[in-house]
Design a protein around this motif. Structure first.
Motif, PDB file in Angstrom:
ATOM      1  N   GLY A  41       0.816  -1.212   0.000  1.00 40.33           N
ATOM      2  CA  GLY A  41       0.000   0.000   0.000  1.00 40.33           C
ATOM      3  C   GLY A  41       0.843   1.252   0.000  1.00 40.33           C
ATOM      4  O   GLY A  41       0.562   2.216  -0.726  1.00 40.33           O
ATOM      5  N   ALA A  45       1.119   4.085  -2.997  1.00 40.87           N
ATOM      6  CA  ALA A  45       0.899   5.502  -2.716  1.00 40.87           C
ATOM      7  C   ALA A  45       2.058   6.343  -3.239  1.00 40.87           C
ATOM      8  O   ALA A  45       1.860   7.398  -3.847  1.00 40.87           O
ATOM      9  CB  ALA A  45       0.724   5.719  -1.221  1.00 40.87           C
ATOM     10  N   ILE A 219      -0.893   4.733   4.411  1.00 40.62           N
ATOM     11  CA  ILE A 219      -0.988   5.447   3.132  1.00 40.62           C
ATOM     12  C   ILE A 219      -1.072   6.951   3.357  1.00 40.62           C
ATOM     13  O   ILE A 219      -0.440   7.737   2.652  1.00 40.62           O
ATOM     14  CB  ILE A 219      -2.203   4.934   2.336  1.00 40.62           C
ATOM     15  N   VAL A 238      -7.051  -0.231  -1.970  1.00 39.80           N
ATOM     16  CA  VAL A 238      -5.918   0.688  -1.786  1.00 39.80           C
ATOM     17  C   VAL A 238      -5.889   1.715  -2.909  1.00 39.80           C
ATOM     18  O   VAL A 238      -5.717   2.917  -2.680  1.00 39.80           O
ATOM     19  CB  VAL A 238      -4.588  -0.099  -1.743  1.00 39.80           C
ATOM     20  N   ILE A 242      -6.184   5.883  -2.736  1.00 31.60           N
ATOM     21  CA  ILE A 242      -5.161   6.761  -3.302  1.00 31.60           C
ATOM     22  C   ILE A 242      -5.789   7.759  -4.269  1.00 31.60           C
ATOM     23  O   ILE A 242      -5.434   8.939  -4.283  1.00 31.60           O
ATOM     24  CB  ILE A 242      -4.072   5.924  -4.002  1.00 31.60           C
TER      25      ILE A 242
END
Length: 337
Positions: A41, A45, A219, A238, A242
């Motif tokens: 993750g 990011a 994140i 995820v 983002i």
């Protein structure tokens, strides 16, 4: 630019390679599943953050290019996206009164050429964009301008050659996804609000199966966000989280149009026609073009609104066309135009 890319690469540890190593370690059992998800993750990011920085122009355009600053007009804008020589210019000429250069060689169209479809009282702007190539989102050719122009559209018509493999569709989707265009997807139902102090507050109204609080905070820390409120109303991934944090993603409906069906078998036509969000046509013989206009109307989600003065019958000759779910403010702006 090269030095900038090298700096980012050094800072990232080059996420694609690191992500690949992490996946291998996960399969081999060297890394715990939970820790692996947090690491992946964070890498995703970082990759999204630096990719966005690379795609942003460092200086304003000096006006060297032409044809891409087409003013948005009409009730909606539809952009034609596709590889060279798939029939975009022919389709524009057939569906509008606009003359777009057509030839048997690639890259005939070098600028954005607008046309207008008049249908059910609406004026739909159809924009013929130059053919793009693989790597367009990274600046190859004039691809970045082409795919960025697509962000301004209400609908993307992806022109595909029915005589070629499905790989062409996958490559085009990758190029559009790289510049933040999400096709046939809705914006994640997440409310994100930064604040001056108070730390991170996370609330979810549904059970999260793809993320947990620790992963979300990891994140957020990757984006140097340490004070915010996050309200999650759907089971997001995820990548969707983002997208919410970046905030510049564009969610656009897409219609996949397979051209040149007169050159393939009926079995192949039937298979393509049954795919979601798809249409099969032949610009050469004019097959299914009327049905394509109807499909474009439905995909954009336009509705006709008839106005009336107090004590009089509605004016059924001059409707106002707007998107489904439009507000009174939007209708007022349409009346002023």
């Amino acid at each position: 630019m090269l030095r900038y890319v090298q700096t980012l690469t050094a800072d990232l540890g080059w996420p694609p390679e690191e992500m690949a190593r992490t996946q291998k370690n996960k399969v081999r059992g060297r890394v715990g599943g939970s820790a692996t998800e947090y690491h992946l993750g964070l890498l995703k990011a970082k990759l999204a953050k630096y990719r966005a920085q690379l795609l942003e122009p460092t200086t304003k355009s000096s006006g060297g290019g032409t044809g891409f600053d087409v003013q948005k007009a009409g009730d909606a804008r539809v952009c034609l996206i596709g590889f060279p020589s798939v029939g975009k210019s022919t389709l524009l000429s057939k569906m509008t009164n606009t003359v777009s250069e057509v030839a048997a060689y690639e890259f005939t169209t070098l600028t954005a050429i607008p046309g207008v479809i008049e249908y059910k009282g609406a004026r739909i702007q159809l924009l013929d964009l130059p053919g793009i190539v693989e790597g367009a989102s990274g600046g190859r050719g004039r691809g970045r301008q082409v795919v960025s122009t697509a962000k301004t559209s209400d609908l993307i018509v992806m022109m595909l050659d029915a005589t070629k493999s499905s790989e062409q569709r996958r490559l085009l989707e990758i190029e559009l996804d790289a510049v933040g265009i999400r096709l046939n997807r809705t914006k994640p139902d997440v409310v994100f609000k930064q604040k001056a102090a108070g730390g991170v507050t996370i609330n979810a109204t549904v059970k999260l199966t793809k993320l947990d609080e620790k992963a979300i905070k990891t994140i957020l820390a990757g984006y140097k966000i340490h004070n915010c409120d996050v309200m999650i109303r759907e089971d997001i991934t995820v990548d969707e989280l983002i997208d919410v944090l970046i905030g510049t993603r564009k969610y656009v409906p897409c219609l996949y149009v397979f051209n040149k069906i007169d050159a393939i078998s009926l079995e192949q036509v039937d298979k393509l026609a049954r795919q979601d969000h798809s249409m099969v046509i032949s610009c050469e013989v004019g097959l299914n073009l009327d049905q394509l206009v109807e499909k474009i109307w439905d995909s954009i989600g336009l509705v006709k609104v008839y106005t009336k003065k107090r004590g009089q019958h509605p004016d059924l000759k001059d409707p106002i066309c707007m998107r489904k779910g439009a507000t009174i403010e939007v209708s007022q702006n349409n009346l002023l135009l």
